[in-house]
Design a protein around this motif. Structure first.
Motif, short mmCIF file in Angstrom:
data_model
loop_
_atom_site.label_atom_id
_atom_site.label_comp_id
_atom_site.label_asym_id
_atom_site.label_seq_id
_atom_site.Cartn_x
_atom_site.Cartn_y
_atom_site.Cartn_z
N SER A 1 0.84 -1.20 0.00
CA SER A 1 0.00 0.00 0.00
C SER A 1 0.87 1.25 0.00
O SER A 1 1.92 1.29 0.64
CB SER A 1 -0.91 0.01 1.23
N GLY B 1 -0.47 4.11 1.02
CA GLY B 1 -1.08 4.96 2.03
C GLY B 1 -0.76 4.52 3.45
O GLY B 1 0.19 3.78 3.71
N LYS C 1 -12.26 8.94 6.79
CA LYS C 1 -11.53 8.67 5.56
C LYS C 1 -10.53 7.53 5.75
O LYS C 1 -10.43 6.62 4.90
CB LYS C 1 -10.79 9.93 5.10
N GLU D 1 -10.48 3.72 4.03
CA GLU D 1 -9.27 3.26 3.33
C GLU D 1 -8.82 1.92 3.89
O GLU D 1 -8.48 0.99 3.14
CB GLU D 1 -8.15 4.30 3.50
N LYS E 1 -11.23 -1.09 2.97
CA LYS E 1 -11.02 -1.47 1.57
C LYS E 1 -9.71 -2.25 1.42
O LYS E 1 -9.67 -3.27 0.71
CB LYS E 1 -11.00 -0.22 0.69
#
Length: 240
Positions: A184, A186, A223, A227, A230
């Motif tokens: 990832s 993020g 948020k 994230e 998911k």
């Protein structure tokens, strides 16, 4: 031979905190760790548009070879960490948040555990019974506990706190963890490290921490939660 240790500090538009807090970290480790260690602090800037680059560059010049400034042109904590670590030749790599939410005294504790014990990764936990969490809102506390419960139930992992911004590991395991699925760009990358490491049967040690929540945190709970949910579904579908 001195043990090499690289600490990465991911930053995004942190002109207000950067200089003071990086100097605090450097002063602490210089005073508390002995000459057996060769430390570097790496400022991993992931897309700042304020004066972060200017300040980071100046610090790298003032502390030549000790504090490095690493520029990543796209936003993402995972991207910043992967990019900075890809250049590392250290024995131990780690990261922590710039806001110093995790007490600095835990740096030598983490290092000592990795060196003295048969330990592969040390991660900070705010949910350990011996941890002390200061100034955290009920909303953030509940969301953290719910997320970690879902993480354990859905992915079958055992670590208590996947979101704490304080982790150290032996660098020799990094490539295996990346190839195993920690990819990832993020925030979830910080949790993926632990997920893949546990699936690969590495030894994870939980470190109870003193944590002071930042009232100026830029992280959006909603948020970030979306994230993470998911990303959890994606990693389960790919690797289980």
């Amino acid at each position: 031979m001195k043990i090499k240790i690289d600490i990465v500090i991911p930053v995004l538009n942190e002109e207000a905190l950067l200089e003071n807090n990086i100097k605090q970290i450097w002063k602490y480790i210089s005073q508390e760790l002995n000459d057996n260690y060769n430390f570097k602090i790496i400022i991993a800037d992931n897309g700042s548009v304020d004066k972060t680059e200017e300040i980071g560059t100046r610090l790298s010049l003032d502390y030549e070879g000790k504090i490095l400034y690493h520029k990543v042109f796209y936003q993402g904590v995972g991207l910043a960490l992967k990019s900075a670590w890809s250049f590392s030749d250290a024995d131990i790599i780690g990261y922590m948040d710039l806001d110093l939410a995790t007490d600095l005294r835990h740096i030598p504790e983490a290092i000592s555990s990795l060196i003295a014990d048969d330990t592969d990764i040390v991660y900070g936990s705010r949910l350990h019974k011996r941890s002390k969490v200061i100034g955290r809102s009920l909303k953030r506390e509940l969301s953290s506990r719910v997320f970690n419960f879902i993480l354990r139930a859905y992915l079958g992992v055992n670590f208590s706190d996947g979101m704490c911004g304080f982790k150290f590991m032996k660098r020799k395991y990094l490539n295996g963890i990346l190839e195993g699925g920690a990819n990832s760009d993020g925030w979830f990358f910080c949790t993926e490290i632990l997920i893949i490491a546990e699936w690969q049967k590495l030894k994870l040690i939980e470190l109870p921490v003193i944590w002071t929540d930042s009232p100026n945190s830029k992280v959006s709970i909603i948020k970030l939660s979306l994230e993470y949910l998911k990303a959890m579904k994606s990693i389960k579908n790919k690797y289980q």
